[in-house]
Design a protein around this motif. Sequence first.
Motif, short mmCIF file in Angstrom:
data_model
loop_
_atom_site.label_atom_id
_atom_site.label_comp_id
_atom_site.label_asym_id
_atom_site.label_seq_id
_atom_site.Cartn_x
_atom_site.Cartn_y
_atom_site.Cartn_z
N GLY A 58 0.77 -1.24 0.00
CA GLY A 58 0.00 0.00 0.00
C GLY A 58 0.80 1.29 0.00
O GLY A 58 0.24 2.36 0.23
N LEU A 59 2.11 1.19 -0.21
CA LEU A 59 2.92 2.42 -0.18
C LEU A 59 2.94 3.11 -1.54
O LEU A 59 2.94 2.45 -2.59
N LYS A 60 3.00 4.43 -1.49
CA LYS A 60 3.31 5.20 -2.70
C LYS A 60 4.82 5.24 -2.81
O LYS A 60 5.51 5.33 -1.79
N VAL A 61 5.32 5.18 -4.04
CA VAL A 61 6.77 5.04 -4.21
C VAL A 61 7.39 6.21 -4.96
O VAL A 61 6.93 6.62 -6.02
N ILE A 62 8.47 6.72 -4.35
CA ILE A 62 9.37 7.66 -5.04
C ILE A 62 10.63 6.83 -5.27
O ILE A 62 11.13 6.19 -4.33
N PHE A 63 11.13 6.82 -6.50
CA PHE A 63 12.33 6.02 -6.73
C PHE A 63 13.50 6.88 -7.18
O PHE A 63 13.36 7.73 -8.06
N SER A 64 14.67 6.63 -6.57
CA SER A 64 15.90 7.33 -6.96
C SER A 64 16.96 6.36 -7.45
O SER A 64 17.40 5.48 -6.70
N PRO A 65 17.40 6.50 -8.71
CA PRO A 65 18.59 5.77 -9.15
C PRO A 65 19.80 6.56 -8.63
O PRO A 65 20.15 7.60 -9.20
N GLU A 66 20.38 6.09 -7.54
CA GLU A 66 21.45 6.86 -6.91
C GLU A 66 22.62 7.03 -7.88
O GLU A 66 22.92 6.14 -8.66
N ASP A 67 23.26 8.19 -7.80
CA ASP A 67 24.37 8.52 -8.70
C ASP A 67 23.89 8.53 -10.16
O ASP A 67 24.63 8.16 -11.07
N ALA A 68 22.65 8.98 -10.34
CA ALA A 68 22.04 8.99 -11.68
C ALA A 68 22.88 9.74 -12.69
O ALA A 68 22.97 9.35 -13.86
N THR A 69 23.53 10.81 -12.24
CA THR A 69 24.26 11.65 -13.20
C THR A 69 25.57 11.00 -13.65
O THR A 69 26.26 11.55 -14.51
N ARG A 70 25.94 9.85 -13.07
CA ARG A 70 27.09 9.10 -13.60
C ARG A 70 26.63 7.72 -14.09
O ARG A 70 27.44 6.79 -14.22
N THR A 71 25.31 7.60 -14.31
CA THR A 71 24.76 6.33 -14.77
C THR A 71 24.66 6.32 -16.30
O THR A 71 24.28 7.33 -16.89
N ASP A 72 24.98 5.19 -16.91
CA ASP A 72 24.84 5.05 -18.36
C ASP A 72 23.40 5.36 -18.76
O ASP A 72 22.45 4.80 -18.20
N ILE A 73 23.25 6.27 -19.71
CA ILE A 73 21.91 6.77 -20.05
C ILE A 73 21.00 5.66 -20.59
O ILE A 73 19.79 5.67 -20.35
N ASN A 74 21.58 4.68 -21.27
CA ASN A 74 20.75 3.57 -21.79
C ASN A 74 20.22 2.71 -20.65
O ASN A 74 19.08 2.25 -20.68
N PHE A 75 21.06 2.51 -19.64
CA PHE A 75 20.63 1.74 -18.47
C PHE A 75 19.55 2.52 -17.72
O PHE A 75 18.54 1.96 -17.28
N LEU A 76 19.74 3.82 -17.63
CA LEU A 76 18.77 4.67 -16.94
C LEU A 76 17.41 4.62 -17.67
O LEU A 76 16.36 4.51 -17.04
N ARG A 77 17.47 4.66 -19.00
CA ARG A 77 16.23 4.59 -19.77
C ARG A 77 15.51 3.27 -19.52
O ARG A 77 14.29 3.23 -19.32
N GLU A 78 16.30 2.19 -19.49
CA GLU A 78 15.73 0.85 -19.26
C GLU A 78 15.04 0.79 -17.89
O GLU A 78 13.92 0.30 -17.76
N ILE A 79 15.71 1.32 -16.88
CA ILE A 79 15.15 1.29 -15.52
C ILE A 79 13.86 2.11 -15.46
O ILE A 79 12.82 1.64 -14.99
N ILE A 80 13.94 3.33 -15.97
CA ILE A 80 12.78 4.22 -15.87
C ILE A 80 11.60 3.66 -16.66
O ILE A 80 10.47 3.65 -16.18
N SER A 81 11.87 3.12 -17.84
CA SER A 81 10.78 2.53 -18.64
C SER A 81 10.11 1.38 -17.89
O SER A 81 8.90 1.19 -17.98
#
Length: 389
Positions: free
Chosen positions: A152-175
């Motif tokens: 029942g929780l609402k979720v805020i998600f943070s990919p920590e160190d996002a600004t040094r994360t490979d953008i393709n991996f970030l896209r995959e996670i967010i999608s």
Amino acid sequence: MCVFDSIDYGDFFNMGEYSRLGINTEKRRIKIFDTTLRDGEQSPGVYFNKNTKTNIALKLYDLGVDMIEAGFPAVSDEEFETIKGLNNIIDNVCSLSRCNINDINKVIDSNSNTIHLFIATSDIHMEYKLKMTREEVSKRIIDSIDYAKDHGLKVIFSPEDATRTDINFLREIISGINNKVETINIPDTIGIMNPISMYYFIKKIREFTKNNISVHCHNDFGLATANTLSGLIAGADEVQVTVNGIGERSGNAALEEVVSSVYGFLNSYTGIKMEKLYEISKYISSESNITPQKNKAIIGENAFAHEAGIHVQGIINNSRTYEAINPELFNIKRKIVIGKHSGKAAIKYILENNGINKTDDEINDILNKIKMYNKSINEDFLLEVSKNE
Ligand code: MN
């Protein structure tokens, strides 16, 4: 939305014709996520006990922040109890959690309705800290979010160190999580962005999601507020900030700076009651034992102090001559300071305000004595008076 959302503070800002150059100034409501009690408390040397945390949370609630990150329930029993207590009295509290069952259970047991889940997604963090592969991290994210949502929780998600994360991996996670979470928060964990790169980075993230995007910027290059503003200009909806900018290392983006920038540069607004900002800033200074530098924007001791003769003359005639923001917005009194750079106008002004009338020659004489005295003690002798219109 609270009633204060509609207050127009525009008259307090003395912006220029070019202040908003290149910015889309369509009015919008920016959400304020305050992490003074979590990232702020992670400042070296800062410890908020249960009582202090509760008081700060109530003041933040009163100030009008949209979400209060109260802490990290898994770190200690006291923290857990504090957060549980807060969840009984206010409804916009959220708690931090790593992507593991134990941490998430602590958040559930603390009666929080919102969880801030995070896990590092940069190669350097995955290799040296988590010792996990991309596949393992991806699976862990989905499993954790699903588990939190099942409870029942609402979720805020943070990919920590996002600004040094490979953008393709970030896209995959967010999608993969778009339809599961309320907010995607983009942390510049070690503060390595600048206003231009942050703008393009958030623009890119915007392509991956229609969700609420928030940004979390650190001040390692002194750019936390600037980067936060850039994130908003690029399309972020929400900001993670702390009062006085306290936080890990050089700290986070300062709430008072970011909120003022939202009005000054974006022509937009927040739920913050500006007249309460200074009061809470002083409270955080005393409880954190971190006194902001004197020249810190907005809440620093010198932020609205004027010494140079030419400036004081201008201020006396019309405060808009030398102030970007009218300090009365924050319930701060502007100061006129007598020192080495003072001119006659300041002396005359102070004397007249105290019912003393002197001739020009007498005023000159007083000014010379002050300057000689400054020279003899080899420092500025400061005499402060408040001036309000
Ligand atoms: Mn942080």
